[in-house]
Design an enzyme around this catalytic site. Structure first.
Site, PDB file in Angstrom:
ATOM      1  N   PHE A 149      -2.840   3.783  -0.771  1.00  0.00           N
ATOM      2  CA  PHE A 149      -2.110   4.541   0.257  1.00  0.00           C
ATOM      3  C   PHE A 149      -2.288   3.950   1.652  1.00  0.00           C
ATOM      4  CE2 PHE A 149      -6.298   6.308   1.097  1.00  0.00           C
ATOM      5  CZ  PHE A 149      -6.268   6.505   2.463  1.00  0.00           C
ATOM      6  N   LYS A 173       4.294  -0.171  -8.344  1.00  0.00           N
ATOM      7  CA  LYS A 173       3.850   1.222  -8.504  1.00  0.00           C
ATOM      8  C   LYS A 173       3.045   1.539  -7.237  1.00  0.00           C
ATOM      9  CE  LYS A 173       1.049   3.884  -9.249  1.00  0.00           C
ATOM     10  NZ  LYS A 173       0.663   4.847  -8.183  1.00  0.00           N
ATOM     11  N   GLU A 176       1.143   7.283  -4.659  1.00  0.00           N
ATOM     12  CA  GLU A 176       1.950   8.511  -4.691  1.00  0.00           C
ATOM     13  C   GLU A 176       1.783   9.326  -3.414  1.00  0.00           C
ATOM     14  OE1 GLU A 176      -0.695   7.613  -6.341  1.00  0.00           O
ATOM     15  OE2 GLU A 176      -1.659   9.238  -7.465  1.00  0.00           O
ATOM     16  N   ARG A 177       0.847   8.896  -2.532  1.00  0.00           N
ATOM     17  CA  ARG A 177       0.621   9.694  -1.318  1.00  0.00           C
ATOM     18  C   ARG A 177       1.599   9.336  -0.209  1.00  0.00           C
ATOM     19  NH1 ARG A 177      -5.593   8.506  -1.458  1.00  0.00           N
ATOM     20  NH2 ARG A 177      -5.940   9.177  -3.595  1.00  0.00           N
ATOM     21  N   SER A 226      -9.349   1.604  -4.902  1.00  0.00           N
ATOM     22  CA  SER A 226     -10.797   1.846  -4.912  1.00  0.00           C
ATOM     23  C   SER A 226     -11.459   1.080  -6.064  1.00  0.00           C
ATOM     24  CB  SER A 226     -11.055   3.346  -5.041  1.00  0.00           C
ATOM     25  OG  SER A 226     -10.482   3.808  -6.245  1.00  0.00           O
ATOM     26  N   CYS A 281      -9.715  -1.105   4.483  1.00  0.00           N
ATOM     27  CA  CYS A 281     -10.739  -1.772   3.661  1.00  0.00           C
ATOM     28  C   CYS A 281     -11.497  -2.795   4.489  1.00  0.00           C
ATOM     29  CB  CYS A 281     -10.112  -2.431   2.453  1.00  0.00           C
ATOM     30  SG  CYS A 281      -9.119  -3.843   2.893  1.00  0.00           S
ATOM     31  N   GLU A 384     -18.609   4.130   0.025  1.00  0.00           N
ATOM     32  CA  GLU A 384     -17.532   3.875   0.982  1.00  0.00           C
ATOM     33  C   GLU A 384     -17.044   5.244   1.459  1.00  0.00           C
ATOM     34  OE1 GLU A 384     -13.717   2.562  -0.666  1.00  0.00           O
ATOM     35  OE2 GLU A 384     -13.455   1.274   1.082  1.00  0.00           O
TER      36      GLU A 384
HETATM   37  P1  NAD Z   1      -6.994   4.560  -5.340  1.00  0.00           P
HETATM   38  O1  NAD Z   1      -7.872   3.700  -6.181  1.00  0.00           O
HETATM   39  O2  NAD Z   1      -7.171   6.036  -5.406  1.00  0.00           O
HETATM   40  O3  NAD Z   1      -5.446   4.295  -5.723  1.00  0.00           O
HETATM   41  C1  NAD Z   1      -4.909   3.001  -5.785  1.00  0.00           C
HETATM   42  C2  NAD Z   1      -3.792   2.986  -6.814  1.00  0.00           C
HETATM   43  O4  NAD Z   1      -4.324   3.306  -8.106  1.00  0.00           O
HETATM   44  C3  NAD Z   1      -2.690   4.001  -6.530  1.00  0.00           C
HETATM   45  O5  NAD Z   1      -1.438   3.402  -6.788  1.00  0.00           O
HETATM   46  C4  NAD Z   1      -3.006   5.130  -7.491  1.00  0.00           C
HETATM   47  O6  NAD Z   1      -1.847   5.816  -7.909  1.00  0.00           O
HETATM   48  C5  NAD Z   1      -3.648   4.424  -8.662  1.00  0.00           C
HETATM   49  N1  NAD Z   1      -4.635   5.283  -9.340  1.00  0.00           N
HETATM   50  C6  NAD Z   1      -5.410   6.246  -8.770  1.00  0.00           C
HETATM   51  N2  NAD Z   1      -6.189   6.821  -9.692  1.00  0.00           N
HETATM   52  C7  NAD Z   1      -5.923   6.210 -10.871  1.00  0.00           C
HETATM   53  C8  NAD Z   1      -6.433   6.356 -12.206  1.00  0.00           C
HETATM   54  N3  NAD Z   1      -7.368   7.257 -12.504  1.00  0.00           N
HETATM   55  N4  NAD Z   1      -5.936   5.559 -13.159  1.00  0.00           N
HETATM   56  C9  NAD Z   1      -4.999   4.646 -12.873  1.00  0.00           C
HETATM   57  N5  NAD Z   1      -4.469   4.466 -11.639  1.00  0.00           N
HETATM   58  C10 NAD Z   1      -4.930   5.228 -10.644  1.00  0.00           C
HETATM   59  O7  NAD Z   1      -7.123   4.021  -3.838  1.00  0.00           O
HETATM   60  P2  NAD Z   1      -6.516   4.655  -2.507  1.00  0.00           P
HETATM   61  O8  NAD Z   1      -7.283   5.880  -2.178  1.00  0.00           O
HETATM   62  O9  NAD Z   1      -5.030   4.740  -2.596  1.00  0.00           O
HETATM   63  O10 NAD Z   1      -6.850   3.502  -1.454  1.00  0.00           O
HETATM   64  C11 NAD Z   1      -8.071   3.407  -0.779  1.00  0.00           C
HETATM   65  C12 NAD Z   1      -8.988   2.393  -1.443  1.00  0.00           C
HETATM   66  O11 NAD Z   1      -8.369   1.113  -1.487  1.00  0.00           O
HETATM   67  C13 NAD Z   1     -10.272   2.187  -0.666  1.00  0.00           C
HETATM   68  O12 NAD Z   1     -11.340   2.103  -1.582  1.00  0.00           O
HETATM   69  C14 NAD Z   1     -10.048   0.865   0.041  1.00  0.00           C
HETATM   70  O13 NAD Z   1     -11.218   0.156   0.379  1.00  0.00           O
HETATM   71  C15 NAD Z   1      -9.258   0.130  -0.976  1.00  0.00           C
HETATM   72  N6  NAD Z   1      -8.513  -0.977  -0.392  1.00  0.00           N
HETATM   73  C16 NAD Z   1      -8.937  -2.246  -0.681  1.00  0.00           C
HETATM   74  C17 NAD Z   1      -8.281  -3.342  -0.136  1.00  0.00           C
HETATM   75  C18 NAD Z   1      -8.719  -4.732  -0.455  1.00  0.00           C
HETATM   76  O14 NAD Z   1      -7.946  -5.670  -0.241  1.00  0.00           O
HETATM   77  N7  NAD Z   1      -9.916  -4.923  -0.962  1.00  0.00           N
HETATM   78  C19 NAD Z   1      -7.185  -3.115   0.716  1.00  0.00           C
HETATM   79  C20 NAD Z   1      -6.782  -1.814   0.978  1.00  0.00           C
HETATM   80  C21 NAD Z   1      -7.451  -0.748   0.402  1.00  0.00           C
END
Ligand code: NAD
Length: 499
Positions: A149, A173, A176-177, A226, A281, A384
């Protein structure tokens, strides 16, 4: 209530699963739209349609594909204000920050305009008698991106740009937020000349992600989010034989040496710790001053700067420093972690838990929070937080400061503030982290370099954007060809060097 859609075969398509998620306006706390959550059947149909169109796109010469990217850049600039507004409305970040989100994606698309050059293979003339050897990079087919998101414009573009420029069809994909900007990007790609079906946006949650992981047509997956989800996607995707790169969470340390310019370091920490409400991140979440004198000088400079920060909705204009968190759940989690820091013995220097904004009482705001004397065993250090919370860990020496960053399980980014070139050089050489800043708090590499963390921040062996992205989204094929002249000599049975 607005009902959002998927983007399939060049059209907005309503969801048919009957499942939806709420999309909030984080500043007001109101639900402003609902987004459909695709079923496995919807995802599989989108993939099948993309697979049917992909060979024609791959056969389009790379210069023509690059021209689509060029036009897309023009359209992004044309619609910058509209994109930024839609982004801020669902994410909560300020308008200038939302423009930065679009801009950093746009720059990767600019890089992709170089596709004809980047896709050139290698050629060896006369590798053996009458033998030429060459390699080419071919598109993988249908590939997918699963994005978080916090950068709803930039990260989808980091994924779709290289994938499409290489001749793949791409299934996005998004989170969804905040799904509206990804849908707008798809519309602009169509306007830029991308054939229908080559970019499909399928909104959804775990069900559609699992469908991506198990779909045999999808050849590669790029994920950002994450760490627990990154590990899950990497494991299941790889065991299904796909090429997978996953970028996860972070806990970025900034070391402040006693010789650093303290005002500069304090300014850098405030921007890098609290910008975008800490939902980056590459945010700095841990300050590591070396020596108590350095720590005291730093805290003394941080507090007045933090007290001056303006927290508010994106609609309040350009002087807002950061906005709300993305959801009420995120706000509750961050406040809970702040309380755990107090319970576990850290010094709470500035407390943002009770922050309230008149007229926005239901918004998901957390005020800037500063901890001092944080230790390794505390949850606020280990986890985090992804909120506007900066933890200070006091180190007695450079070696101890280094060990904090090196021993942490995350390895996305880090920074050192010093005036000493030797220390900076030693730090850059020894640290086990992917992206390093020297007197630069958020060292996000530009589009033509690559972006990626180490340890629990990155899974897979190639980084995002830059030349690595063209390697990730192509396969190398190597051809040895002989056009014999003269009399054929019969078969050869030994595996031998070419002479
Ligand atoms: P998230 O892991 O909750 O979601 C990321 C994606 O995974 C979304 O599209 C979501 O729909 C999907 N998802 C969520 N739960 C799932 C599940 N149980 N099974 C399968 N798919 C699932 O992350 P977020 O809250 O949207 O984003 C924040 C996180 O992203 C933070 O941890 C941040 O550090 C990280 N991030 C990392 C980078 C990088 O390049 N390392 C860049 C940006 C963000």
């Amino acid at each position: 209530m607005q009902e959002l859609t998927h983007w399939i075969n060049g059209k907005h398509v309503k969801g048919t699963s009957g499942r939806f998620a709420d999309v909030f306006n984080p500043a007001t706390g109101e639900v402003q739209a609902k987004v459909p959550l695709a079923s496995k059947a919807e995802l599989d149909a989108a993939v099948a349609a993309a697979a049917a169109q992909q060979p024609k796109w791959a056969a389009t010469n790379p210069q023509r594909r690059a021209r689509v990217m060029m036009e897309f850049v023009r359209l992004l600039n044309r619609d910058m204000d509209k994109l930024a507004e839609a982004l801020s409305r669902e994410h909560g970040k300020t308008i200038p920050d939302a423009k930065g989100d679009v801009q950093r994606g746009l720059e990767v698309i600019e890089f992709c305009i170089g596709a004809p050059h980047l896709l050139k293979g290698e050629f060896t003339d006369s590798a053996g008698p009458g033998i030429d050897m060459y390699s080419m990079r071919q598109a993988l087919g249908v590939v997918a991106g699963i994005t978080p998101f916090n950068f709803p414009a930039m990260i989808p573009m980091w994924k779709m740009g290289p994938a499409l420029a290489c001749g793949n069809a791409f299934i996005l994909k998004p989170s969804e937020r905040d799904p509206s900007v990804p849908l707008m990007l798809a519309e602009l790609m169509q306007e830029a000349g991308l054939p229908d079906g080559i970019l499909q946006v399928v909104n959804g949650d775990k069900e559609s992600v699992d469908a991506i992981l198990d779909n045999p047509v999808i050849q590669a997956i790029g994920f950002v989010g994450s760490t627990p989800i990154a590990e899950y996607i990497y494991g299941r995707g790889c065991s299904n034989g796909k090429r997978v790169q996953c970028f996860g969470g972070a806990k970025n340390h900034m070391i402040i040496m006693p010789d650093a310019d303290m005002d500069q370091a304090a300014d850098a920490l405030v921007g890098a710790g609290y910008g975008a409400a800490g939902e980056r991140c590459m945010a700095i979440s841990v300050a590591v001053p070396v020596g108590d004198k350095t720590a005291d000088a730093l805290i003394e400079r941080l507090v007045p700067r933090i007290e001056k920060l303006k927290v508010g909705p994106y609609t309040a204009g350009n002087d807002v420093d950061y906005g709300p968190l993305v959801t009420g759940a995120a706000m509750t989690r961050v406040k809970g972690l702040i309380s755990s820091g107090v319970e576990q013995g850290a010094d709470l220097v500035v407390d943002g838990r009770d922050f309230k904004l008149q007229g926005y009482e239901s918004g998901f705001f957390v005020g800037p929070t500063l901890f001092d004397r944080v230790t390794r065993d505390m949850d606020i250090y280990k986890q985090e937080i992804f909120g506007p919370v900066l933890s200070t860990v006091r180190a007695k020496s450079y070696e101890e400061a280094l060990s904090y960053a090196m021993d942490h399980e995350y390895g996305n980014g880090t920074a050192i503030f010093t005036r000493d070139g030797d220390t900076a050089r030693d730090f850059a050489n020894r640290i086990n982290i992917g992206m390093i800043g020297i007197n630069v708090p958020i060292p996000v590499p530009l589009a033509y370099h690559t972006f990626g963390g180490w340890k629990k921040s990155g899974f897979g062996d190639l980084n995002q954007h830059g030349p690595d992205s063209f390697r990730f989204y192509t396969r190398t094929k190597t051809i040895t060809s002989r056009w014999p002249s003269g009399i054929k000599e019969g078969g050869e049975f030994n595996f031998k060097a070419m002479d």
